[in-house]
Design a protein around this motif. Structure first.
Motif, PDB file in Angstrom:
ATOM      1  N   LEU A  62      36.400  36.083  40.257  1.00  0.00           N
ATOM      2  CA  LEU A  62      36.058  37.398  40.816  1.00  0.00           C
ATOM      3  C   LEU A  62      36.881  37.707  42.057  1.00  0.00           C
ATOM      4  CD1 LEU A  62      34.031  39.587  39.895  1.00  0.00           C
ATOM      5  CD2 LEU A  62      33.711  37.407  38.740  1.00  0.00           C
ATOM      6  N   PHE A  63      37.158  36.705  42.878  1.00  0.00           N
ATOM      7  CA  PHE A  63      38.008  36.933  44.056  1.00  0.00           C
ATOM      8  C   PHE A  63      39.403  37.383  43.620  1.00  0.00           C
ATOM      9  CE2 PHE A  63      35.995  34.475  47.825  1.00  0.00           C
ATOM     10  CZ  PHE A  63      34.814  35.171  47.633  1.00  0.00           C
ATOM     11  N   ALA A  64      39.949  36.757  42.575  1.00  0.00           N
ATOM     12  CA  ALA A  64      41.267  37.152  42.070  1.00  0.00           C
ATOM     13  C   ALA A  64      41.230  38.581  41.533  1.00  0.00           C
ATOM     14  CB  ALA A  64      41.715  36.186  40.972  1.00  0.00           C
ATOM     15  N   ILE A  65      40.185  38.893  40.774  1.00  0.00           N
ATOM     16  CA  ILE A  65      40.047  40.233  40.200  1.00  0.00           C
ATOM     17  C   ILE A  65      39.924  41.277  41.314  1.00  0.00           C
ATOM     18  CG2 ILE A  65      38.496  41.725  38.860  1.00  0.00           C
ATOM     19  CD1 ILE A  65      37.846  39.178  37.171  1.00  0.00           C
ATOM     20  N   ILE A  66      39.158  40.971  42.328  1.00  0.00           N
ATOM     21  CA  ILE A  66      38.994  41.902  43.464  1.00  0.00           C
ATOM     22  C   ILE A  66      40.323  42.102  44.178  1.00  0.00           C
ATOM     23  CG2 ILE A  66      37.940  42.138  45.759  1.00  0.00           C
ATOM     24  CD1 ILE A  66      35.430  40.743  44.516  1.00  0.00           C
ATOM     25  N   MET A  67      41.090  41.022  44.316  1.00  0.00           N
ATOM     26  CA  MET A  67      42.389  41.129  44.973  1.00  0.00           C
ATOM     27  C   MET A  67      43.321  42.053  44.190  1.00  0.00           C
ATOM     28  SD  MET A  67      45.216  38.155  45.752  1.00  0.00           S
ATOM     29  CE  MET A  67      45.870  38.209  44.074  1.00  0.00           C
TER      30      MET A  67
END
Length: 488
Positions: free
Chosen positions: A283-288
């Motif tokens: 999710l952190f990667a997707i948000i980035m």
């Protein structure tokens, strides 16, 4: 449109931050596998050596420091008993079936010997205890675990007889207790028939879990659980009942098939718990990716060139939505691939063909799935949450044109999900149940399961997800379509 999407993907993969993010995910995958291999047992619990020489030595030192008087009598008995018990456990091994018997069946015997030997000076009683102790040791040494199983069977039968002869019990209580005793006998007879001792093993774990859950499920009907839940919604007894039903049936499957489907500390186990371990990194990667896909166009001034192409603003924004969704799927795929590669080196792939076993409440049957089929089901159940996070982050990015602000907002949104969900579940602030956070993870509804929050259900979650999706999408398109770029 396809060219726009290709262009967006090229821009993402030309950024160093993309590869840094995937490198971090690989590092966390490696650390997770190391922890599972070195720190966790097959049930997912941290390995703990309960009894060793250092603890026994500590107890002996404690015994030397105890003052011999009446005030310290019971404590001294307790310490002497523990020394005797732990020395026996050390002799046979912490994970041996003998250690289980010592821990659960010999406490009264060891304490009786200590009490008679040092305090009460009752030689006849001491001889009785010592004779029984010597018999137990003989059975432990000769590996005769069936002797202790038969002792338990005899004890349970005696309890049943005493129960049925006692007229003070109500019929309902007598019925429930008889069911529990019958379940205990079922498990004990299973041990005898299948030569299952008390050692630390997956089958023993399954027997314990089956017995504990069955005692709850078979003494309470679904209607009673629903009624109990209506009276005390804050405890969600119905959710607990569903968990026990699932637990009982899955562990009965293990007993019947003698297949360790609950094993956690291997590649298969980590894949089953894939989102529990890696969701936060994914999710952190997707948000980035989502936070920068619009705002970076404004900060770098490339939005003007982009809008000079023969595509409408709507098409441009749609391409960015699709790109973010594709990157989300790619991030999940690459993380699964990393887990398979690292897991293969760490554990091997010998258990990958063991099925995932679930209890389906929709048709009240046990179902088995290939681990990859089960993982795909989990991914599909997480897609609504992923899409909603992407769309909300993109909305913030379109409004603010600020990469950092969009990313921080997305992270706070995700991190706040369990906090808000917990408050919504246990507090009287019912309006929190109308936020999207308690709803967007549909994995909790898989196989007919219900939410831990008794105030929400599948229909409500679907409806609110659609509403929030529309609320996130429409303003994004309206604002992006009207946004002035002359001064950029």
């Amino acid at each position: 449109m396809i060219n726009l999407i290709k262009n967006e993907l090229v821009k993402i993969f030309n950024k160093k931050s993309t590869y840094i993010m995937f490198t971090f995910i690989l590092i966390f995958v490696s650390i997770t596998n190391y922890i599972y291999k070195s720190e966790l047992d097959e049930n997912g619990n941290y390995k703990v050596e309960y009894y060793d020489n250092s603890y026994i030595n500590y107890l002996k030192e404690e015994l030397d420091n105890i003052k011999m008087d009446e005030d310290n009598k019971e404590y001294e008995i307790s310490v002497r008993t523990d020394i005797m018990k732990y020395e026996l456990i050390e002799k046979y091994g912490v994970n041996s079936w003998q250690s289980y018997i010592i821990e659960n069946n010999m406490n009264y015997l060891l304490e009786g010997i200590i009490r008679c030997r040092y305090y009460e000076e009752d030689k006849d009683l001491l001889n009785t205890y010592e004779d029984e102790y010597n018999l137990f040791i003989e059975k432990l040494d000769s590996n005769d675990y069936k002797y202790f199983i038969n002792l338990e069977i005899e004890s349970v039968n005696n309890k049943k007889e005493e129960l049925n002869n006692n007229i003070t019990y109500t019929d309902e209580l007598r019925k429930q207790m008889n069911i529990q005793y019958d379940l205990e006998l079922e498990v004990l007879n299973y041990r005898l028939e299948n030569n299952i001792d008390y050692s630390d093993s997956y089958i023993n774990t399954a027997l314990d879990r089956y017995l504990n859950s069955a005692k709850i499920v078979k003494t309470k009907t679904l209607e009673e659980a629903i009624k109990e839940n209506e009276l005390h919604k804050e405890y969600n007894f119905l959710y607990q009942y569903y968990n026990e039903v699932s637990n009982m049936n899955v562990n009965k499957y293990i007993m019947d098939k003698k297949l360790n489907v609950n094993k956690i500390n291997d590649t298969r186990g980590i894949l089953i718990n894939f989102f529990n371990e890696y969701e936060i990194y994914i999710l952190f990667a997707i948000i980035m990716f989502s936070a920068g896909i619009v705002s970076s166009e404004y900060s770098k001034g490339t939005i003007k060139q982009l809008l000079l192409t023969p595509y409408t603003r709507i098409q441009v924004l749609i391409s960015k939505y699709i790109t973010c969704i594709l990157m989300a799927l790619f991030t999940i795929f690459i993380t699964v691939l990393m887990q398979l590669i690292v897991g293969a080196f760490t554990f091997g792939l010998s258990t990958i063909n063991i099925p995932v076993v679930v209890y389906n409440f929709n048709n009240s049957v046990i179902e088995t799935y290939n681990v990859f089929h089960y993982l795909l089901i989990q991914i599909l159940a997480k897609i609504p949450m992923i899409i909603l996070i992407i769309f909300i982050v993109l909305l913030v990015s379109v409004i603010t044109s600020n990469n950092a602000l969009s990313m921080v907002f997305g992270i706070i949104l995700y991190i706040g999900t369990p906090i808000v969900s917990s408050i919504a579940m246990y507090s009287k602030m019912r309006f929190l149940n109308m936020l999207i956070l308690p709803h967007w993870d549909f994995s909790k509804y898989l196989f007919g399961m219900i939410s831990e929050n008794s105030n929400i259900n599948l229909t409500m979650s679907i409806m609110l997800s659609i509403i929030y999706l529309v609320v996130a999408v429409i303003p994004s398109f309206v604002i992006f379509n009207r946004k002035d770029i002359k001064n950029i």
